[in-house]
Design a protein around this motif. Structure first.
Motif, PDB file in Angstrom:
ATOM      1  N   LEU A   1      -9.144  92.490  43.376  1.00 54.19           N
ATOM      2  CA  LEU A   1      -8.429  91.393  42.730  1.00 54.19           C
ATOM      3  C   LEU A   1      -7.077  91.820  42.175  1.00 54.19           C
ATOM      4  CD1 LEU A   1     -10.923  89.180  40.691  1.00 54.19           C
ATOM      5  CD2 LEU A   1      -9.457  88.517  42.600  1.00 54.19           C
ATOM      6  N   ASP A   2      -6.965  93.101  41.775  1.00 52.87           N
ATOM      7  CA  ASP A   2      -5.708  93.568  41.190  1.00 52.87           C
ATOM      8  C   ASP A   2      -4.541  93.367  42.158  1.00 52.87           C
ATOM      9  OD1 ASP A   2      -7.141  95.368  42.729  1.00 52.87           O
ATOM     10  OD2 ASP A   2      -5.992  97.086  41.992  1.00 52.87           O
ATOM     11  N   VAL A   3      -4.822  93.453  43.462  1.00 59.13           N
ATOM     12  CA  VAL A   3      -3.768  93.242  44.465  1.00 59.13           C
ATOM     13  C   VAL A   3      -3.776  91.805  44.977  1.00 59.13           C
ATOM     14  CG1 VAL A   3      -3.004  93.900  46.773  1.00 59.13           C
ATOM     15  CG2 VAL A   3      -3.825  95.647  45.180  1.00 59.13           C
ATOM     16  N   LEU A   4      -4.972  91.221  45.102  1.00 60.38           N
ATOM     17  CA  LEU A   4      -5.098  89.942  45.811  1.00 60.38           C
ATOM     18  C   LEU A   4      -4.951  88.709  44.925  1.00 60.38           C
ATOM     19  CD1 LEU A   4      -8.008  90.896  48.225  1.00 60.38           C
ATOM     20  CD2 LEU A   4      -5.568  90.762  48.737  1.00 60.38           C
ATOM     21  N   TRP A   5      -4.926  88.909  43.585  1.00 61.11           N
ATOM     22  CA  TRP A   5      -4.936  87.713  42.729  1.00 61.11           C
ATOM     23  C   TRP A   5      -3.797  86.739  42.996  1.00 61.11           C
ATOM     24  CZ3 TRP A   5      -0.970  86.503  39.452  1.00 61.11           C
ATOM     25  CH2 TRP A   5      -0.085  87.541  39.093  1.00 61.11           C
ATOM     26  N   PRO A   6      -2.564  87.219  43.358  1.00 56.93           N
ATOM     27  CA  PRO A   6      -1.510  86.208  43.577  1.00 56.93           C
ATOM     28  C   PRO A   6      -1.859  85.248  44.706  1.00 56.93           C
ATOM     29  CG  PRO A   6      -0.578  88.421  43.492  1.00 56.93           C
ATOM     30  CD  PRO A   6      -2.049  88.582  43.588  1.00 56.93           C
ATOM     31  N   TYR A   7      -2.552  85.762  45.727  1.00 60.16           N
ATOM     32  CA  TYR A   7      -2.916  84.892  46.847  1.00 60.16           C
ATOM     33  C   TYR A   7      -3.987  83.900  46.432  1.00 60.16           C
ATOM     34  CZ  TYR A   7      -0.267  88.549  49.022  1.00 60.16           C
ATOM     35  OH  TYR A   7       0.725  89.422  49.310  1.00 60.16           O
ATOM     36  N   GLY A   8      -4.904  84.355  45.584  1.00 59.52           N
ATOM     37  CA  GLY A   8      -5.907  83.450  45.040  1.00 59.52           C
ATOM     38  C   GLY A   8      -5.255  82.341  44.239  1.00 59.52           C
ATOM     39  N   VAL A   9      -4.248  82.700  43.449  1.00 65.43           N
ATOM     40  CA  VAL A   9      -3.551  81.704  42.635  1.00 65.43           C
ATOM     41  C   VAL A   9      -2.828  80.711  43.535  1.00 65.43           C
ATOM     42  CG1 VAL A   9      -1.649  81.370  40.999  1.00 65.43           C
ATOM     43  CG2 VAL A   9      -3.319  83.198  40.620  1.00 65.43           C
ATOM     44  N   MET A  10      -2.175  81.222  44.586  1.00 71.84           N
ATOM     45  CA  MET A  10      -1.494  80.332  45.532  1.00 71.84           C
ATOM     46  C   MET A  10      -2.483  79.339  46.154  1.00 71.84           C
ATOM     47  SD  MET A  10       1.769  80.590  46.008  1.00 71.84           S
ATOM     48  CE  MET A  10       2.038  79.929  47.654  1.00 71.84           C
ATOM     49  N   LEU A  11      -3.651  79.851  46.555  1.00 73.20           N
ATOM     50  CA  LEU A  11      -4.661  78.989  47.180  1.00 73.20           C
ATOM     51  C   LEU A  11      -5.129  77.912  46.208  1.00 73.20           C
ATOM     52  CD1 LEU A  11      -6.886  81.463  49.226  1.00 73.20           C
ATOM     53  CD2 LEU A  11      -5.334  79.712  50.090  1.00 73.20           C
ATOM     54  N   ALA A  12      -5.389  78.321  44.967  1.00 74.29           N
ATOM     55  CA  ALA A  12      -5.853  77.356  43.968  1.00 74.29           C
ATOM     56  C   ALA A  12      -4.782  76.292  43.757  1.00 74.29           C
ATOM     57  CB  ALA A  12      -6.178  78.071  42.660  1.00 74.29           C
ATOM     58  N   GLY A  13      -3.516  76.737  43.682  1.00 79.41           N
ATOM     59  CA  GLY A  13      -2.416  75.792  43.497  1.00 79.41           C
ATOM     60  C   GLY A  13      -2.332  74.810  44.650  1.00 79.41           C
ATOM     61  N   LEU A  14      -2.432  75.331  45.878  1.00 79.49           N
ATOM     62  CA  LEU A  14      -2.386  74.450  47.056  1.00 79.49           C
ATOM     63  C   LEU A  14      -3.528  73.444  47.011  1.00 79.49           C
ATOM     64  CD1 LEU A  14      -1.535  76.916  49.981  1.00 79.49           C
ATOM     65  CD2 LEU A  14      -0.086  75.098  49.062  1.00 79.49           C
ATOM     66  N   GLY A  15      -4.719  73.936  46.641  1.00 80.17           N
ATOM     67  CA  GLY A  15      -5.881  73.057  46.562  1.00 80.17           C
ATOM     68  C   GLY A  15      -5.658  71.909  45.592  1.00 80.17           C
ATOM     69  N   VAL A  16      -5.110  72.229  44.434  1.00 82.33           N
ATOM     70  CA  VAL A  16      -4.862  71.196  43.424  1.00 82.33           C
ATOM     71  C   VAL A  16      -3.849  70.183  43.955  1.00 82.33           C
ATOM     72  CG1 VAL A  16      -3.866  70.768  41.150  1.00 82.33           C
ATOM     73  CG2 VAL A  16      -5.484  72.636  41.459  1.00 82.33           C
ATOM     74  N   ILE A  17      -2.787  70.690  44.610  1.00 83.39           N
ATOM     75  CA  ILE A  17      -1.767  69.783  45.156  1.00 83.39           C
ATOM     76  C   ILE A  17      -2.373  68.875  46.230  1.00 83.39           C
ATOM     77  CG2 ILE A  17       0.365  69.680  46.518  1.00 83.39           C
ATOM     78  CD1 ILE A  17       1.185  72.332  45.087  1.00 83.39           C
ATOM     79  N   PHE A  18      -3.143  69.483  47.131  1.00 85.03           N
ATOM     80  CA  PHE A  18      -3.740  68.684  48.213  1.00 85.03           C
ATOM     81  C   PHE A  18      -4.676  67.620  47.650  1.00 85.03           C
ATOM     82  CE2 PHE A  18      -3.350  72.561  51.200  1.00 85.03           C
ATOM     83  CZ  PHE A  18      -2.031  72.231  51.465  1.00 85.03           C
ATOM     84  N   LEU A  19      -5.497  68.021  46.690  1.00 89.06           N
ATOM     85  CA  LEU A  19      -6.456  67.070  46.120  1.00 89.06           C
ATOM     86  C   LEU A  19      -5.713  65.934  45.409  1.00 89.06           C
ATOM     87  CD1 LEU A  19      -9.477  66.804  46.030  1.00 89.06           C
ATOM     88  CD2 LEU A  19      -9.496  67.944  43.823  1.00 89.06           C
ATOM     89  N   ALA A  20      -4.610  66.290  44.738  1.00 89.15           N
ATOM     90  CA  ALA A  20      -3.826  65.266  44.037  1.00 89.15           C
ATOM     91  C   ALA A  20      -3.236  64.283  45.040  1.00 89.15           C
ATOM     92  CB  ALA A  20      -2.719  65.923  43.216  1.00 89.15           C
ATOM     93  N   ILE A  21      -2.734  64.802  46.174  1.00 85.61           N
ATOM     94  CA  ILE A  21      -2.158  63.916  47.194  1.00 85.61           C
ATOM     95  C   ILE A  21      -3.245  62.987  47.738  1.00 85.61           C
ATOM     96  CG2 ILE A  21      -1.134  63.830  49.506  1.00 85.61           C
ATOM     97  CD1 ILE A  21       0.308  66.455  48.833  1.00 85.61           C
ATOM     98  N   ALA A  22      -4.409  63.575  48.049  1.00 83.80           N
ATOM     99  CA  ALA A  22      -5.510  62.760  48.579  1.00 83.80           C
ATOM    100  C   ALA A  22      -5.890  61.676  47.572  1.00 83.80           C
ATOM    101  CB  ALA A  22      -6.715  63.644  48.907  1.00 83.80           C
ATOM    102  N   GLY A  23      -5.986  62.063  46.292  1.00 89.57           N
ATOM    103  CA  GLY A  23      -6.382  61.107  45.263  1.00 89.57           C
ATOM    104  C   GLY A  23      -5.351  60.014  45.070  1.00 89.57           C
ATOM    105  N   LEU A  24      -4.094  60.411  45.210  1.00 92.28           N
ATOM    106  CA  LEU A  24      -3.002  59.462  44.982  1.00 92.28           C
ATOM    107  C   LEU A  24      -2.985  58.382  46.062  1.00 92.28           C
ATOM    108  CD1 LEU A  24      -0.931  59.630  42.713  1.00 92.28           C
ATOM    109  CD2 LEU A  24       0.709  60.509  44.380  1.00 92.28           C
ATOM    110  N   PHE A  25      -3.272  58.783  47.294  1.00 91.08           N
ATOM    111  CA  PHE A  25      -3.154  57.829  48.390  1.00 91.08           C
ATOM    112  C   PHE A  25      -4.469  57.162  48.752  1.00 91.08           C
ATOM    113  CE2 PHE A  25       0.698  60.254  48.805  1.00 91.08           C
ATOM    114  CZ  PHE A  25       1.626  59.266  49.083  1.00 91.08           C
ATOM    115  N   PHE A  26      -5.561  57.628  48.154  1.00 95.51           N
ATOM    116  CA  PHE A  26      -6.848  56.993  48.416  1.00 95.51           C
ATOM    117  C   PHE A  26      -6.995  55.826  47.456  1.00 95.51           C
ATOM    118  CE2 PHE A  26     -11.552  56.852  47.777  1.00 95.51           C
ATOM    119  CZ  PHE A  26     -11.823  56.384  49.041  1.00 95.51           C
ATOM    120  N   ARG A  27      -7.061  54.631  48.003  1.00101.02           N
ATOM    121  CA  ARG A  27      -7.132  53.439  47.171  1.00101.02           C
ATOM    122  C   ARG A  27      -8.514  52.830  47.265  1.00101.02           C
ATOM    123  NH1 ARG A  27      -3.636  53.915  44.234  1.00101.02           N
ATOM    124  NH2 ARG A  27      -1.450  54.199  44.763  1.00101.02           N
ATOM    125  N   LYS A  28      -8.961  52.300  46.147  1.00101.96           N
ATOM    126  CA  LYS A  28     -10.234  51.577  46.202  1.00101.96           C
ATOM    127  C   LYS A  28      -9.970  50.130  46.608  1.00101.96           C
ATOM    128  CE  LYS A  28     -13.837  51.878  43.571  1.00101.96           C
ATOM    129  NZ  LYS A  28     -14.563  51.734  42.306  1.00101.96           N
TER     130      LYS A  28
END
Lengths: 377, 332
Positions: free
Chosen positions: A347-374
């Motif tokens: 993790l000492d070396v790989l954590w930045p990539y984990g953070v990038m992935l988590a950030g991308l996930g949050v962005i993607f989920l936000a986009i999906a939530g924003l455009f998904f209408r009930k």
């Protein structure tokens, strides 16, 4: 956010995965099966490349050189020819992939240390064999020249110790034998884990096609509850693959696993979260399963294959593509898998990539939530 | 158009009940098409309201607007006291909605489908076990509780779908053509369930292409090209039929059609197997004329008698009248 709503969707989705045969195959078996297939198909070592030789010199030296080059399993002497026309005919019929032309004065030039007049013709329609042959011939030629040089030196009475002008010793760390499989397989894991993302896109489109989504929209479930409920089961089945695939890689392909499995498991979960976010976006925008399937290939599999650094180094891509590659979860995950499997970093070396992935996930989920209408239409 | 009149015609049985569904000028456009055109609706608690009309009349759009699934273009409306435009999520808690293409989760069992919807509607576990038993009993699905939904017959699937929309005991039930494509026996069972709900004072609004079903409603709204053309009790709608129905069974159906087509005073003809239903201005006056005309052309009559008007005749006659009415101004 009611956990009970999320849990209801999660349970329904897991029951669907376990009971619907095609979904079961797609999310639980396909990644492992594809992994096997690709690992075998993409990493075959090149051997027995058929070559033709056009020897204008016809000297004992040239014959000796040809004999040395075609010894072993790498290049096979398919034909000795006497004209360029013959070479072209053989290339066009596909009988040879490579041709060597030894110029007149081949032996004389070597003897007088003027170099080696040698031409290699490769079939550009199949560059892998050609590149392999060029590398092989170059290496053999150097060896041959060195031998000739030391023979000359010996004849002049120079001590043998300094006969090698360059003494370059290559050591490939983390993959000592430079076997392609060893570096490919960890990269391929990020590819095959695209299947859970494809499934989540398909399941949303499926509900839309079959009218169950309209029914869901008429219930009090919120968009976030529904999207999370859809995502969690596919993260779970993805993690089953995260356990199966390294086992397969280690047992079948003898890939080393030098890092910490817990680190790999955790970062894989974050990767699944990000790639499933992409899947949800596709499912939100596409109205039918065929459309979701097509877009999944365009957005998940195709870039996952060619743009995440599995095949081509990201550093050699044009700037626009490098930026795009940063937005692909597979890019960061490929670094993580290679790091954990081969380099054995933590993790000492790989954590930045984990953070990038988590950030991308949050962005993607936000986009999906924003455009998904009930709402419909 | 005729909606201001229909307001007065709400049967007295319901007049002491409060209005639970109300719309004013409810309109929905899709591009240039006006799917629902300034709809004024007033439905009282406990009504069993039928929505009929040809395909494309705007029935499904109306129901989707009432559930909050579609945005209103203009106008306003409220269900159970909640505003359609601003409180769609509150409305969803108070209604049960069965979409036209309702499909269950086919890999889940009967009970699992029920439980899934009960959880989304926040039904407590105790309430669920009580209500699911009752509903399964009610829909005669008890023996199939552990059968997968895709292994049920079409009629059973519809009953299960209805049970799923009832699990949270909604105040209002909105059903979009729930019996389309269902065999007559299942259709009957389905309506028996609805009748019991009606007794329980659940408000039901149902769209249907079947006129015998419209006849079982407490009030029927006839939609045509996005507008509510008639809204009244089935009796009153049948009564609006201008003219009377004559039932004729000739021995030569083909020849009889030709003869009858030329007779004066016949407004409509509809065929039922070997019989023909004629809509005439006066049965008493026209029956002797019809007998004479048919005999004159050598067509034998097996049976001829005045027949009670059915919903179907009233419906078709109204629609044909509207279509004709619409054609004339274009021609002139």
């Amino acid at each position: 956010m009611y956990p009970r709503h999320v849990f209801a969707v999660v349970r329904k989705e897991i029951q669907h995965i376990l009971r619907d045969r095609s979904t079961f195959v797609l999310v639980l078996l396909a990644p492992t099966a594809l992994m096997l297939l690709m690992a075998y198909a993409l990493t075959v070592d090149i051997q027995h490349v058929p070559i033709a030789v056009l020897d204008y010199d016809r000297s004992s030296t040239s014959r000796e050189f040809v004999q040395q080059i075609t010894a072993g399993d790498d290049l096979d002497l398919y034909a000795q020819v006497s004209s360029m026309e013959e070479i072209e005919a053989l290339l066009m019929r596909g009988e040879i992939k490579v041709a060597l032309v030894l110029a007149p004065g081949f032996a004389r030039d070597i003897r007088s240390l003027r170099g080696m007049p040698l031409q290699i013709i490769i079939d550009g329609t199949e560059p892998q064999s050609g590149a392999f042959a060029v590398e092989h011939v170059g290496w053999r030629a150097e060896e041959f020249l060195n031998q000739a040089l030391s023979a000359q030196m010996g004849a002049l009475g120079v001590p043998q110790g300094i006969s090698q002008p360059i003494d370059l010793r290559v050591r490939a760390w983390y993959n000592p034998s430079l076997k392609p499989r060893v570096d490919m397989i960890p990269g391929l894991i990020s590819m095959v884990l695209g299947f859970p993302a494809l499934s989540v896109a398909l399941t949303l489109a499926h509900e839309r096609e079959h009218g169950t989504l309209e029914q869901l929209m008429a219930t009090p479930i919120t968009r976030a509850e529904l999207l999370l409920g859809k995502m969690i089961p596919y993260v779970l089945v993805g993690l089953v693959n995260v356990i199966l695939i390294p086992l397969l890689a280690m047992l079948l392909f003898r890939i080393p696993f030098n890092g910490n499995f817990i680190v790999f498991f955790l970062l894989s979960a974050v990767f699944l979260f990000a790639i499933l976010g992409m899947g949800l976006i596709i499912g939100v925008f596409m109205k039918t399963q065929p459309a979701a399937l097509a877009l999944s290939f365009l957005l998940i599999f195709f870039p996952g294959f060619f743009m995440t650094g599995i095949f081509f180094p990201i550093a050699s891509m044009p700037e626009v593509m490098r930026l795009e590659a940063l937005a692909l979860p597979g890019t960061h995950y490929a670094i993580i898998t290679r790091g954990v499997f081969l380099t054995g970093v933590g993790l000492d070396v790989l954590w930045p990539y984990g953070v990038m992935l988590a950030g991308l996930g949050v962005i993607f989920l936000a986009i999906a939530g924003l455009f998904f209408r009930k709402r419909l239409g | 158009m005729g909606d201001s009149q229909s307001e007065e015609l709400i049967p007295t049985v319901n007049s002491n009940q409060q209005v639970i569904i109300e719309t004013q000028g409810l309109t929905r456009e899709f591009g240039d098409t006006v799917a629902v055109d300034s709809l004024d609706l007033s439905i009282r608690r406990g009504e069993l309201f039928g929505l009929v009309g040809p395909d494309g009349a705007g029935k499904t759009t109306t129901l989707r607007l009432l559930t909050g699934l579609l945005k209103i273009t203009s106008g306003s409306g409220s269900l159970a006291g909640f505003d359609l435009a601003t409180q769609p999520e509150e409305i969803k808690r108070h209604i049960g909605y069965m979409a036209q293409e309702f499909s269950l989760y086919s890999e889940l069992t009967v009970l699992e489908n029920l439980r899934f919807f009960s959880e989304l509607f926040d039904v407590s576990a105790e309430d669920f076990s009580l209500r699911s038993e009752h509903l399964l009993e009610f829909a005669s699905l008890s023996p199939f509780r552990n059968r997968r939904a895709d292994h049920l017959s079409g009629g059973m699937q519809k009953k299960l779908a209805l049970a799923c929309t009832l699990i949270h005991e909604p105040e209002i039930l909105i059903l979009d053509e729930p019996t389309t494509g269902v065999d007559p026996i299942s259709r009957r069972e389905f309506w028996d369930i609805l009748a019991e709900l009606y007794d329980n004072r659940t408000t039901v609004i149902i769209s249907t292409p079947y006129m015998d079903e419209a006849d079982r409603c407490s009030r029927v709204g006839l939609m045509y090209e996005g507008r509510m053309v008639v809204c009244d009790t089935p009796e009153a709608i049948r009564g609006q039929l201008e003219g009377e129905v004559v039932h004729v069974r000739p021995d030569d159906w083909q020849a009889a059609r030709v003869v009858l087509g030329e007779l004066p005073g016949i407004l409509e003809t509809q065929s039922y197997g070997e019989s023909i239903h004629l809509l005439v201005d006066s049965a008493e006056r026209r029956i002797p004329e019809i007998e004479q005309a048919l005999k004159g052309k050598g067509v034998g009559i097996k049976e001829i008698r005045p027949a009670p008007a059915r919903m179907e005749e009233a419906f078709i006659s109204l629609i044909r009248g509207l279509a004709a009415h619409e054609d004339t101004p274009e021609k002139t």
